[in-house]
Design a protein around this motif. Structure first.
Motif, mmCIF file in Angstrom:
data_model
loop_
_atom_site.group_PDB
_atom_site.id
_atom_site.type_symbol
_atom_site.label_atom_id
_atom_site.label_comp_id
_atom_site.label_asym_id
_atom_site.label_seq_id
_atom_site.Cartn_x
_atom_site.Cartn_y
_atom_site.Cartn_z
ATOM 1 N N GLU A 1 0.105 2.599 -8.827
ATOM 2 C CA GLU A 1 0.231 1.029 -8.554
ATOM 3 C C GLU A 1 1.751 0.732 -7.707
ATOM 4 O O GLU A 1 1.653 -0.202 -7.083
ATOM 5 C CB GLU A 1 0.057 0.166 -9.753
ATOM 6 N N ASP A 2 2.529 1.570 -7.920
ATOM 7 C CA ASP A 2 4.101 1.263 -7.236
ATOM 8 C C ASP A 2 4.052 1.726 -5.954
ATOM 9 O O ASP A 2 4.044 3.007 -5.813
ATOM 10 C CB ASP A 2 5.057 1.648 -8.108
ATOM 11 N N GLU A 3 3.869 0.991 -5.112
ATOM 12 C CA GLU A 3 3.968 1.306 -3.643
ATOM 13 C C GLU A 3 5.280 2.327 -3.176
ATOM 14 O O GLU A 3 5.181 3.157 -2.487
ATOM 15 C CB GLU A 3 3.601 0.470 -2.592
ATOM 16 N N ALA A 4 6.251 1.800 -3.860
ATOM 17 C CA ALA A 4 7.566 2.538 -3.324
ATOM 18 C C ALA A 4 8.034 3.719 -4.472
ATOM 19 O O ALA A 4 9.171 4.220 -4.331
ATOM 20 C CB ALA A 4 8.631 1.636 -3.675
ATOM 21 N N SER A 5 6.923 3.940 -5.260
ATOM 22 C CA SER A 5 7.274 5.146 -6.146
ATOM 23 C C SER A 5 7.255 6.549 -5.385
ATOM 24 O O SER A 5 6.507 6.661 -4.615
ATOM 25 C CB SER A 5 6.322 4.845 -7.375
ATOM 26 N N PRO A 6 8.071 7.449 -5.922
ATOM 27 C CA PRO A 6 8.056 8.690 -5.382
ATOM 28 C C PRO A 6 6.727 9.424 -5.595
ATOM 29 O O PRO A 6 6.379 10.272 -4.885
ATOM 30 C CB PRO A 6 9.003 9.724 -6.483
ATOM 31 N N PHE A 7 5.850 8.740 -6.558
ATOM 32 C CA PHE A 7 4.594 9.576 -6.752
ATOM 33 C C PHE A 7 3.662 9.516 -5.541
ATOM 34 O O PHE A 7 2.940 10.404 -5.229
ATOM 35 C CB PHE A 7 3.906 8.723 -8.052
ATOM 36 N N LEU A 8 3.370 8.151 -5.129
ATOM 37 C CA LEU A 8 2.645 7.945 -3.696
ATOM 38 C C LEU A 8 3.377 8.670 -2.373
ATOM 39 O O LEU A 8 2.666 9.484 -1.677
ATOM 40 C CB LEU A 8 2.641 6.436 -3.456
ATOM 41 N N ALA A 9 4.406 8.830 -2.493
ATOM 42 C CA ALA A 9 5.255 9.322 -1.544
ATOM 43 C C ALA A 9 4.888 10.914 -1.635
ATOM 44 O O ALA A 9 4.890 11.735 -0.472
ATOM 45 C CB ALA A 9 6.728 9.275 -1.431
ATOM 46 N N TYR A 10 4.823 11.467 -2.659
ATOM 47 C CA TYR A 10 4.469 12.763 -2.710
ATOM 48 C C TYR A 10 3.207 13.130 -2.228
ATOM 49 O O TYR A 10 3.051 14.237 -1.391
ATOM 50 C CB TYR A 10 4.320 13.310 -4.163
#
Length: 579
Positions: free
Chosen positions: A174-183
């Motif tokens: 849910e966090d757009e700025a998290s490293p999770f989505l960037a991965y």
């Protein structure tokens, strides 16, 4: 190539020993057969019940050639001429069935695998995941683990644990700025441990994931379905206790799980996920029928292993066959199993104590006599009675097979069925009642229904041949692995004659003759010393320790020990082995 021998000693303890770990030049059936034959000849193993191999076509060719070679041996003791030598690895077939069905869930599994890979890639990402777990207030103390893509059982463990943290992964997404989505925006090809692409990707495509709600729901249903296969794999992979008596049950459980998945999909036709699961069940059924259709490809020895379980016997086998086959085919299959058991009984009877006498008595009874023929000609009441018994439901106990099959079953509770049943202890207690069948059961319950015991030796080989020990010769590697396996194994108890051997008799005779010579020399020496010391003693001088005591002390300190009897050794080339 690894060859592991499994056998049961006279105290009904099961053992496994690595007897071969060698380099194979190629994987042709002829080459494999030659290596197995040379190993058996080197160890002096003449009696081989079965050989369990994986599903490679070269293995079937190898065992067919090996069976022909073994029957040509002068002292060949192949059971039933090696007709049922080949046993397929149930764990390997289960792996083929599950892997064939998992292909349709590849993208969903790959998305979850990328989530786990993100968490396990660095301590900072692991801490980010733990914070997400705290935010959703999950009480699970486990942690996610990465799988090996080529082994479905490790994939099952990964999915089973990841499902408990699906809310934590959703919170991280849910966090757009998290490293999770960037991965997941990074570009990387997904490959297995052999470097082969798992999913065909075009250049510049991003990682698969994060998983959607539909992916989680599909995987959740599939994990519940895979649990049956996972339990079956664990059960058949055991190598320190018998598994052949549960092999038929495991095959039936696999078929039941596929049927349940198909019926679940038929109940909810409109859902896309259920249709996907139905297609997966159809793919898995095609593989199941290839290897286990109507139990024709199943080795009859696995069925006899269930017959030699005192909780079930032949009646339970007939019940299971009637669910799968028609009444006539089930009856024919039952008669086939019973005939094989009788053939084994006839082959073992002359070699078992008491069996050979019984065999002679049966032969004497079969010989006609003049007096008996005259009596039967005058009065055929016995013939009428025999025909009456055959036509009625009464049974006549003719040998141990009839006695065993007609005796009451071992009654245990339902809770005891779920626990480990020590079948070896049961046969140890009741072996005196059925001596010939006990000898058959001792060989049968050593049969392995999987090749896990041999495959685990390669893991040991990887530790022996390390970066710092990479120049060992094949013979040295084989010696190290075999020695480690034999030293860690339990002692093998064999029955030995209590009479002393020739070596023991010669040893004791040499000790007695040496003792007689030393005693005579010491006696004369003592008398001389006493004569010389008599004047000194008369003068009142202090006497020293007699030489006799000094010589006796020296002789006792140098006394040799007799050779120890080899009670706990299994001499090379003796006994029976199940490979």
């Amino acid at each position: 190539m690894v060859l592991t021998a499994h056998f049961i000693d006279h105290e009904w303890n099961m053992h496994k020993r690595i007897i071969n770990f060698c380099v194979i030049p190629n994987h042709y059936g002829t080459t494999i057969a030659k290596l197995i034959e040379s190993c058996l000849l080197e160890w002096g193993i003449n009696n081989v019940m079965t050989i369990t191999v994986d599903n490679a076509s070269a293995n079937k060719v190898a065992l067919d050639q090996l069976m022909t070679k073994m029957n040509r041996w002068e002292n060949s003791q192949a059971i039933l001429c090696g007709k049922y030598l080949h046993v397929r690895c149930i764990a390997h077939i289960t792996n083929i069935i599950v892997s064939h069905g998992m292909k349709r869930l590849n993208n969903g599994i790959l998305a979850i695998r990328n989530c786990v890979r993100f968490v396990r890639s660095s301590p900072q990402r692991l801490e980010l995941f733990r914070q997400a777990v705290k935010r959703v207030k999950l009480t699970c103390k486990a942690t996610v683990c990465l799988d090996c893509p080529t082994r479905w059982n490790s994939t099952f463990v990964m999915l089973d644990v990841a499902l408990k943290f699906n809310k934590a992964f959703a919170t991280m997404a849910e966090d757009e700025a998290s490293p999770f989505l960037a991965y997941f925006k990074e570009v990387e090809d997904e490959k297995d441990e052999d470097g082969v692409n798992i999913v065909c990707q075009t250049k510049g495509r991003k990682r698969v994931g994060p998983p959607t709600e539909e992916d989680w729901s599909k995987v959740e249903v599939f994990v519940k379905f895979l649990r049956v296969f996972y339990d079956v794999t664990l059960r058949v992979s055991a190598s320190t206790h018998p598994t052949v008596h549960t092999g038929l049950h495991d095959v039936i459980k696999v078929e039941t799980a596929i049927n349940n998945l198909e019926s679940r999909a038929n109940m909810q036709v409109g859902l896309q996920s259920e249709q996907l699961l139905k297609a997966m069940a159809s793919d898995m059924r095609s593989k199941y029928e290839k290897y286990f259709d109507s139990y024709h490809e199943l080795n009859p020895f696995i069925v006899i292993g269930l017959v030699l379980d005192m909780r079930f016997k032949l009646r339970h086998v007939t019940q299971l066959l009637r669910k799968k086959l028609s009444e006539i085919k089930a009856q024919l299959k039952t008669e086939e199993i019973k005939n094989i058991l009788r053939a084994l009984y006839d082959e073992y009877a002359p070699n078992v104590e008491g069996g050979k006498y019984k065999k002679k008595w049966e032969n004497l009874q079969s010989q006609p006599s003049t007096s008996s023929n005259v009596a039967m000609a005058e009065d055929d009441l016995i013939d009428e009675w025999m025909h009456f018994v055959e036509d009625s439901d009464e049974k006549v106990v003719g040998d141990e097979v009839d006695s065993y099959l007609l005796d009451p079953l071992v009654q245990i509770t339902k809770e005891e069925f779920t626990k480990y049943f020590n079948i070896l202890l049961r046969w140890k207690v009741n072996g005196n009642k059925y001596p010939i069948l006990a000898a058959i059961a001792k060989d049968f319950h050593a049969i392995q229904v999987s090749t896990v015991a041999s495959e685990s030796a390669f893991s040991t080989g990887g530790r022996v041949i390390s970066d710092f020990r990479s120049s060992l010769t094949p013979k040295s590697v084989e010696a190290l692995i075999c020695m480690q396996n034999w030293l860690r194994g339990d002692n093998v108890i064999t029955l030995k004659d209590d009479a002393p051997s020739i070596d023991h008799i010669e040893f004791y005779e040499s000790i007695e003759s040496e003792l007689a010579k030393s005693t005579s020399s010491i006696t004369s020496l003592t008398f001389d010393q006493q004569a010389q010391q008599a004047p000194k003693q008369s003068q009142g001088s202090n006497s020293q320790e007699p030489p006799l005591m000094r010589l006796q002390g020296a002789r006792s300190s140098q006394a040799q020990r007799p050779p120890q009897p080899s009670k706990n050794k299994c001499p090379k080339g003796k006994g029976k082995a199940k490979v």
